[in-house]
Design an enzyme around this catalytic site. Sequence first.
Site, PDB file in Angstrom:
ATOM      1  N   HIS A   1       0.858  -1.341  -0.360  1.00  0.00           N
ATOM      2  CA  HIS A   1       0.207   0.095  -0.100  1.00  0.00           C
ATOM      3  C   HIS A   1       0.738   1.539  -0.305  1.00  0.00           C
ATOM      4  CE1 HIS A   1      -4.134  -1.439   1.461  1.00  0.00           C
ATOM      5  NE2 HIS A   1      -3.567  -2.438   0.820  1.00  0.00           N
TER       6      HIS A   1
ATOM      7  N   TYR B   1      -8.407   5.603   8.354  1.00  0.00           N
ATOM      8  CA  TYR B   1      -8.656   5.736   9.453  1.00  0.00           C
ATOM      9  C   TYR B   1      -9.964   6.814   9.977  1.00  0.00           C
ATOM     10  CZ  TYR B   1      -4.282   3.314  10.627  1.00  0.00           C
ATOM     11  OH  TYR B   1      -3.034   2.368  10.668  1.00  0.00           O
TER      12      TYR B   1
ATOM     13  N   PRO C   1      -2.884   0.334  18.820  1.00  0.00           N
ATOM     14  CA  PRO C   1      -2.946  -0.377  17.837  1.00  0.00           C
ATOM     15  C   PRO C   1      -3.152   0.539  16.422  1.00  0.00           C
ATOM     16  CG  PRO C   1      -5.142  -1.297  18.431  1.00  0.00           C
ATOM     17  CD  PRO C   1      -4.185  -0.843  19.719  1.00  0.00           C
TER      18      PRO C   1
ATOM     19  N   LYS D   1       2.095  -0.609  14.807  1.00  0.00           N
ATOM     20  CA  LYS D   1       3.312  -0.544  15.300  1.00  0.00           C
ATOM     21  C   LYS D   1       4.354  -2.087  16.196  1.00  0.00           C
ATOM     22  CE  LYS D   1       4.977   3.115  13.793  1.00  0.00           C
ATOM     23  NZ  LYS D   1       4.424   2.161  12.378  1.00  0.00           N
TER      24      LYS D   1
ATOM     25  N   TYR E   1       5.260   6.262  10.334  1.00  0.00           N
ATOM     26  CA  TYR E   1       4.023   4.927   9.944  1.00  0.00           C
ATOM     27  C   TYR E   1       4.517   4.111   8.570  1.00  0.00           C
ATOM     28  CZ  TYR E   1      -0.821   2.930   8.877  1.00  0.00           C
ATOM     29  OH  TYR E   1      -1.746   1.901   8.387  1.00  0.00           O
TER      30      TYR E   1
HETATM   31  P1  RFL Z   1       2.594 -12.212  21.616  1.00  0.00           P
HETATM   32  O1  RFL Z   1       2.579 -12.080  19.602  1.00  0.00           O
HETATM   33  O2  RFL Z   1       2.380 -11.986  21.831  1.00  0.00           O
HETATM   34  O3  RFL Z   1       3.173 -13.168  21.711  1.00  0.00           O
HETATM   35  C1  RFL Z   1       3.903 -13.844  22.611  1.00  0.00           C
HETATM   36  C2  RFL Z   1       4.120 -15.251  23.119  1.00  0.00           C
HETATM   37  O4  RFL Z   1       4.418 -16.185  24.165  1.00  0.00           O
HETATM   38  C3  RFL Z   1       3.166 -16.698  24.838  1.00  0.00           C
HETATM   39  N1  RFL Z   1       3.607 -17.105  25.998  1.00  0.00           N
HETATM   40  C4  RFL Z   1       4.118 -18.223  26.834  1.00  0.00           C
HETATM   41  N2  RFL Z   1       5.147 -18.892  26.433  1.00  0.00           N
HETATM   42  C5  RFL Z   1       5.527 -20.099  26.831  1.00  0.00           C
HETATM   43  N3  RFL Z   1       5.039 -19.335  28.820  1.00  0.00           N
HETATM   44  C6  RFL Z   1       4.348 -18.894  28.564  1.00  0.00           C
HETATM   45  N4  RFL Z   1       4.457 -18.120  30.683  1.00  0.00           N
HETATM   46  C7  RFL Z   1       3.879 -17.718  28.015  1.00  0.00           C
HETATM   47  N5  RFL Z   1       2.809 -16.340  28.280  1.00  0.00           N
HETATM   48  C8  RFL Z   1       2.659 -16.237  27.231  1.00  0.00           C
HETATM   49  C9  RFL Z   1       2.301 -16.859  24.159  1.00  0.00           C
HETATM   50  O5  RFL Z   1       0.731 -17.107  24.003  1.00  0.00           O
HETATM   51  C10 RFL Z   1       2.055 -16.091  22.213  1.00  0.00           C
HETATM   52  O6  RFL Z   1       2.687 -16.827  21.701  1.00  0.00           O
HETATM   53  O7  RFL Z   1       3.952 -11.269  21.661  1.00  0.00           O
HETATM   54  P2  RFL Z   1       5.528 -10.483  19.811  1.00  0.00           P
HETATM   55  O8  RFL Z   1       5.625 -11.930  19.854  1.00  0.00           O
HETATM   56  O9  RFL Z   1       6.360  -9.730  20.794  1.00  0.00           O
HETATM   57  O10 RFL Z   1       4.669 -10.119  18.714  1.00  0.00           O
HETATM   58  C11 RFL Z   1       3.967  -8.688  19.622  1.00  0.00           C
HETATM   59  C12 RFL Z   1       2.667  -8.734  18.301  1.00  0.00           C
HETATM   60  O11 RFL Z   1       1.824  -9.448  18.823  1.00  0.00           O
HETATM   61  C13 RFL Z   1       1.595  -6.810  19.051  1.00  0.00           C
HETATM   62  O12 RFL Z   1       2.774  -6.376  19.396  1.00  0.00           O
HETATM   63  C14 RFL Z   1       0.490  -7.355  17.249  1.00  0.00           C
HETATM   64  O13 RFL Z   1      -0.177  -7.672  17.195  1.00  0.00           O
HETATM   65  C15 RFL Z   1       0.177  -5.706  17.786  1.00  0.00           C
HETATM   66  N6  RFL Z   1      -0.693  -5.526  16.841  1.00  0.00           N
HETATM   67  C16 RFL Z   1      -0.592  -4.508  15.703  1.00  0.00           C
HETATM   68  N7  RFL Z   1       0.758  -4.555  15.778  1.00  0.00           N
HETATM   69  C17 RFL Z   1       1.806  -3.778  14.608  1.00  0.00           C
HETATM   70  O14 RFL Z   1       2.706  -4.194  14.310  1.00  0.00           O
HETATM   71  N8  RFL Z   1      -0.008  -3.692  12.836  1.00  0.00           N
HETATM   72  C18 RFL Z   1      -0.804  -3.914  13.448  1.00  0.00           C
HETATM   73  O15 RFL Z   1      -1.424  -3.445  12.722  1.00  0.00           O
HETATM   74  C19 RFL Z   1      -1.366  -4.177  14.893  1.00  0.00           C
HETATM   75  N9  RFL Z   1      -2.486  -4.429  14.844  1.00  0.00           N
HETATM   76  C20 RFL Z   1      -2.212  -5.630  16.753  1.00  0.00           C
HETATM   77  C21 RFL Z   1      -3.060  -4.789  15.875  1.00  0.00           C
HETATM   78  C22 RFL Z   1      -2.909  -5.900  18.306  1.00  0.00           C
HETATM   79  C23 RFL Z   1      -3.299  -6.724  18.491  1.00  0.00           C
HETATM   80  N10 RFL Z   1      -4.085  -7.038  19.182  1.00  0.00           N
HETATM   81  C24 RFL Z   1      -5.026  -8.264  19.389  1.00  0.00           C
HETATM   82  C25 RFL Z   1      -3.481  -6.696  20.903  1.00  0.00           C
HETATM   83  C26 RFL Z   1      -4.054  -5.442  15.886  1.00  0.00           C
HETATM   84  C27 RFL Z   1      -4.442  -6.463  17.287  1.00  0.00           C
HETATM   85  C28 RFL Z   1      -6.156  -5.895  16.979  1.00  0.00           C
HETATM   86  C1  PHB Z   2      -5.275  -4.037  11.350  1.00  0.00           C
HETATM   87  O1  PHB Z   2      -5.367  -4.599   9.421  1.00  0.00           O
HETATM   88  O2  PHB Z   2      -5.348  -5.270  11.336  1.00  0.00           O
HETATM   89  C2  PHB Z   2      -4.585  -3.022  11.854  1.00  0.00           C
HETATM   90  C3  PHB Z   2      -4.477  -2.295  10.771  1.00  0.00           C
HETATM   91  C4  PHB Z   2      -4.250  -0.920  10.981  1.00  0.00           C
HETATM   92  C5  PHB Z   2      -3.742  -1.059  11.951  1.00  0.00           C
HETATM   93  C6  PHB Z   2      -4.169  -1.684  13.544  1.00  0.00           C
HETATM   94  C7  PHB Z   2      -4.462  -3.013  12.684  1.00  0.00           C
HETATM   95  O3  PHB Z   2      -3.055   0.368  12.696  1.00  0.00           O
END
Ligand code: RFL
Ligand code: PHB
Length: 390
Positions: free
Chosen positions: A72, A197, A289, A293, A381
């Site tokens: 994009h 957004y 989110p 980032k 971004y």
């Molecule tokens: P994770 O993905 O949470 O992975 C951690 C792993 O550790 C496991 N765990 C354990 N394992 C062993 N023993 C234990 N005691 C444990 N406790 C936990 C967990 O089961 C899991 O598998 O962390 P990591 O690897 O640091 O990755 C970070 C990302 O997942 C997170 O920052 C992003 O998902 C945030 N986020 C977004 N980030 C972006 O860069 N772009 C986005 O568009 C974006 N959108 C989002 C998001 C996060 C969201 N949620 C649900 C929080 C949108 C949403 C809705």
């Molecule tokens: C997503 O597609 O899950 C998404 C995109 C942009 C954001 C957060 C989540 O800022």
Amino acid sequence: MRTQVGIIGAGPAGLLLSHLLHLRGIESVVLELRSRDHAEKRVRAGVLEQGTTDTLIEAAVGARLLREGLPHQGIELRYGGAGHRIAFEKLVPGRAITVYGQQEVVKDLITARLADGGDVRFEVDDVALHAIDSGEPYVTFGGERLDCDFIAGCDGFHGVSRPAIPEGVLTEYEREYPFAWLGILARVKPSAEELIYARTERGFALHSMRSPEISRFYLQVPPDEDIAEWPDDRIWAELKARLETVPGFVLATGEIIDKGVTPMRSFVAEPMQYGRLFLAGDAAHIVPPTGAKGLNLAVADVRLLTKALAHWYGTGSGDLLDGYSRACLKRVWRAQHFSWWMTTLLHTFDSEDAYAHRLQLSYLDYVTSSEAAATTLAENYVGLPYGSME
Ligand code: RFL
Ligand code: PHB
């Protein structure tokens, strides 16, 4: 059992770290609480910065991302009855984002680790960290013991690694927001080519996507909102009310295949190291989110950690390991500010605060009319280049 680096958590941080270390000839064991199926199906992030995409391609885990990811060149900010495009190709030439689901990144990394004979263990109970302030740290889990040189805490915000650091060592910074995001995945062609957004008086909405057939949407809702209050019809009606605010835009609807509520929080724990334990990704920091980032910061952390560990194994010098936390935190704090700012810019806060409301609209007008302001948004971004922050 013995390995060089014991990695807690098979999210993007832990899996990518294990893969990058393998490419440098360093062994690791990944211990994951949940099942492989759960790790691969968890719907989360979708926006990869330029640097994240480049990292995955350089590490030879980008073949499917190159085929299926959606590059994009801009995003739309929609408010006050009009849409305004932030044009990356003009503002930050050569840098863009790729829309590709986090669970696809996780699948690609698990496949690569297992194909290379990597040791990734799922459904591991009772992980505990020991002797992290000694030269011989170890991890126990499900009646077994893993001795290692270093432990990488990649177990997310609710993991066991950060709490293993003695009280008083970490300084924690935190901000909560008076709302959450209700997120859905729907089997419907995206109604726009780029992410939208949208700021409205009813609250924020985001139109994102995963593929030409699957769309992803988010709605600002009250904190702790019960998902049971949101039958599909209500979700579509609210998305229409918040997105169909410019002439001619019609939101296509379809079958909802996943839904959930995500709390919004900003959090940083400093330093990101204690003794032989190094924290990476959500284990050390969380962003709301809105700036997309979180996943990208996790990738930036493990790049630096890989470099520092390879330096230690290659030369015996701990210099880069000693500088790991400081180097990561520069980018982390930039992303903290950007994510807080995007959140503040686009969400509806206390409707009584007319002054704050006018400031918000003023900033939106500025960002959509001044090239300097739009460039600030765009360069944050798509992600600041590696090396520019450390
Ligand atoms: P994770 O993905 O949470 O992975 C951690 C792993 O550790 C496991 N765990 C354990 N394992 C062993 N023993 C234990 N005691 C444990 N406790 C936990 C967990 O089961 C899991 O598998 O962390 P990591 O690897 O640091 O990755 C970070 C990302 O997942 C997170 O920052 C992003 O998902 C945030 N986020 C977004 N980030 C972006 O860069 N772009 C986005 O568009 C974006 N959108 C989002 C998001 C996060 C969201 N949620 C649900 C929080 C949108 C949403 C809705
Ligand atoms: C997503 O597609 O899950 C998404 C995109 C942009 C954001 C957060 C989540 O800022």
